[in-house]
Design a protein around this motif. Structure first.
Motif, PDB file in Angstrom:
ATOM      1  N   LYS A  44       0.846  -1.190   0.000  1.00  0.00           N
ATOM      2  CA  LYS A  44       0.000   0.000   0.000  1.00  0.00           C
ATOM      3  C   LYS A  44       0.881   1.240   0.000  1.00  0.00           C
ATOM      4  O   LYS A  44       1.853   1.329   0.749  1.00  0.00           O
ATOM      5  N   LYS A  45       0.520   2.194  -0.812  1.00  0.00           N
ATOM      6  CA  LYS A  45       1.291   3.429  -0.907  1.00  0.00           C
ATOM      7  C   LYS A  45       0.789   4.426   0.131  1.00  0.00           C
ATOM      8  O   LYS A  45      -0.411   4.696   0.217  1.00  0.00           O
ATOM      9  N   CYS A  46       1.699   4.949   0.934  1.00  0.00           N
ATOM     10  CA  CYS A  46       1.332   5.943   1.944  1.00  0.00           C
ATOM     11  C   CYS A  46       1.097   7.276   1.262  1.00  0.00           C
ATOM     12  O   CYS A  46       1.903   7.718   0.436  1.00  0.00           O
ATOM     13  N   ILE A  47       0.001   7.926   1.574  1.00  0.00           N
ATOM     14  CA  ILE A  47      -0.328   9.202   0.932  1.00  0.00           C
ATOM     15  C   ILE A  47       0.345  10.380   1.621  1.00  0.00           C
ATOM     16  O   ILE A  47       0.249  11.514   1.149  1.00  0.00           O
ATOM     17  N   TYR A  48       1.012  10.128   2.752  1.00  0.00           N
ATOM     18  CA  TYR A  48       1.634  11.210   3.519  1.00  0.00           C
ATOM     19  C   TYR A  48       3.133  11.272   3.226  1.00  0.00           C
ATOM     20  O   TYR A  48       3.826  10.257   3.262  1.00  0.00           O
ATOM     21  N   SER A  49       3.610  12.466   2.944  1.00  0.00           N
ATOM     22  CA  SER A  49       5.010  12.675   2.593  1.00  0.00           C
ATOM     23  C   SER A  49       5.733  13.355   3.755  1.00  0.00           C
ATOM     24  O   SER A  49       5.364  14.457   4.168  1.00  0.00           O
ATOM     25  N   LEU A  50       6.747  12.692   4.281  1.00  0.00           N
ATOM     26  CA  LEU A  50       7.508  13.250   5.402  1.00  0.00           C
ATOM     27  C   LEU A  50       8.422  14.364   4.914  1.00  0.00           C
ATOM     28  O   LEU A  50       9.293  14.140   4.076  1.00  0.00           O
ATOM     29  N   GLN A  51       8.227  15.554   5.453  1.00  0.00           N
ATOM     30  CA  GLN A  51       9.033  16.698   5.046  1.00  0.00           C
ATOM     31  C   GLN A  51      10.016  17.144   6.118  1.00  0.00           C
ATOM     32  O   GLN A  51      11.123  17.579   5.807  1.00  0.00           O
ATOM     33  N   ALA A  52       9.593  17.048   7.375  1.00  0.00           N
ATOM     34  CA  ALA A  52      10.424  17.612   8.443  1.00  0.00           C
ATOM     35  C   ALA A  52      10.426  16.733   9.681  1.00  0.00           C
ATOM     36  O   ALA A  52       9.435  16.073   9.994  1.00  0.00           O
ATOM     37  N   CYS A  53      11.538  16.749  10.375  1.00  0.00           N
ATOM     38  CA  CYS A  53      11.682  16.000  11.626  1.00  0.00           C
ATOM     39  C   CYS A  53      12.375  16.876  12.656  1.00  0.00           C
ATOM     40  O   CYS A  53      13.368  17.538  12.357  1.00  0.00           O
ATOM     41  N   VAL A  54      11.848  16.871  13.877  1.00  0.00           N
ATOM     42  CA  VAL A  54      12.544  17.470  15.019  1.00  0.00           C
ATOM     43  C   VAL A  54      13.074  16.308  15.843  1.00  0.00           C
ATOM     44  O   VAL A  54      12.310  15.465  16.313  1.00  0.00           O
ATOM     45  N   TRP A  55      14.384  16.264  15.997  1.00  0.00           N
ATOM     46  CA  TRP A  55      15.038  15.113  16.619  1.00  0.00           C
ATOM     47  C   TRP A  55      15.771  15.555  17.883  1.00  0.00           C
ATOM     48  O   TRP A  55      16.752  16.290  17.817  1.00  0.00           O
TER      49      TRP A  55
END
Length: 354
Positions: free
Chosen positions: A8-19
């Protein structure tokens, strides 16, 4: 760690992360949203961090903000940055500015850091009373040195009852510094701030008016964070975008962004500092599996306006702002889908309709 193929293709695109790479810090500020001070005993190892960096890049994450604690108290911080920038992930660092040295500046230049944000709480006497004597001067020296080294530097100020009265005075000082931006955000009762009893209440209307009055003439980009707002006539400018088009578009946790803490827990936002928001852990699951899980981040991915409560349920902008900052709402009054600090409440019905 390899992700499982679901077909299944995820419709959400990860753009940013706070680590949050460590909780170790030279201070233990009363208003810290993390529990900065002492490192957790089981923080991610260097090998684990480098693996996470690769997983973020593989997911297409565009930018990562490293936070603490104090990032520079982690001996391998530069290796983590390099693992990200080598994979074309833009990296920024938030710091208290206390540990800066010529060596550290040289490392930052070599690593092609996108920007560094230094936390400053107000004028010298206010800042030092919140941290420790001499910390203000060291932070300002860090700002000046970063700018001299052509590393973009900004200031972040966390507002609470003790420093809001000095906002105008502090702005006067910042105008003389070589910064590119000033972000103003609200203290939230989580982490140290939840345990210290600090008074996080302040006049939101005053802060919004202050930004409105100065945003067009400030010598740097000025803006309020997403836990202050929303929707006045000048909403488009409040986020620091002089085009006037930067209207708040709702909490992005789990939609385009994630947070990772120093022991590998994954949340939609690192400001969602409670166990109930943990979606998984990178020590137990590949990051892709956590991100693409059909049940993850349900508070945002399955949002409908039927979830809005209070005045937000009646607001014409409900589908746009979705009730404001999930984290601030949750920690201040326990209702994720209702902003009790919406700008419309401070400026009346006429501005709410604009």
């Amino acid at each position: 760690m390899k992700a499982e193929k679901t077909g299944k293709k995820c419709i959400y695109s990860l753009q940013a992360c706070v680590w949050e790479v460590t909780l170790a810090c030279c201070f233990s500020c009363r208003y810290c949203g993390s529990k900065g001070g002492k490192a957790r005993g089981d923080e991610l190892t260097t090998e684990e961090c480098l693996d996470v960096a690769g997983q973020l890049a593989d997911l297409g994450c565009e930018r990562v903000s490293l936070i603490g604690g104090e990032v520079f108290m982690r001996p391998d911080w530069s290796a983590i940055v390099k693992a990200l920038t080598d994979r074309n992930v833009r990296v920024s660092i938030i710091t208290n500015g206390y540990l800066f040295s010529d060596t550290l500046i040289s490392q930052l230049k070599e690593l092609n850091i996108e920007s560094v944000a230094v936390s400053l709480d107000g004028p010298e006497r206010v800042h030092d009373s919140c941290r420790q004597k001499g910390s203000f001067r060291r932070a300002v020296t860090a700002i000046d040195t970063l700018a001299e080294s052509a590393i973009p530097v900004s200031v972040i100020t966390t507002l609470h009852s003790q420093n809001v009265p000095y906002l105008e005075e502090f702005y006067g000082f910042l105008k003389s510094r070589p910064i590119s931006a000033w972000q103003i955000q609200a203290c939230s009762p989580m982490g140290n701030a939840a345990e210290s009893g600090i008074d996080y209440h302040f006049d939101f209307g005053r802060v919004i008016r202050f930004v409105e009055e100065n945003v067009h003439t400030a010598p740097f980009m000025m803006g309020i964070a997403d836990n202050i707002g929303y929707f006045t006539e000048t909403e488009g400018y409040l986020r620091g975008n002089l085009s006037g088009k930067a209207r708040f578009a709702g909490c992005r946790a789990g939609l385009t962004s994630i947070g990772i803490d120093s022991i590998g827990n994954v949340r939609g936002c690192e400001s969602m500092y409670a166990d109930c928001f943990i979606e998984g852990n990178v020590r137990k699951q590949p990051l892709r599996d956590i991100w693409e899980s059909p049940d993850a981040f349900a508070y945002n991915r399955k949002f409908t306006t039927d979830l809005l409560t209070g005045k937000c349920a009646e607001c014409r902008y409900g589908m746009i702002c979705a009730g404001g900052c999930r984290s601030y709402n949750y920690f201040t009054h326990g209702k994720m889908y209702e902003s009790q600090k919406c700008a419309a409440k401070f400026f009346g019905k006429d501005e709410e309709e604009n």
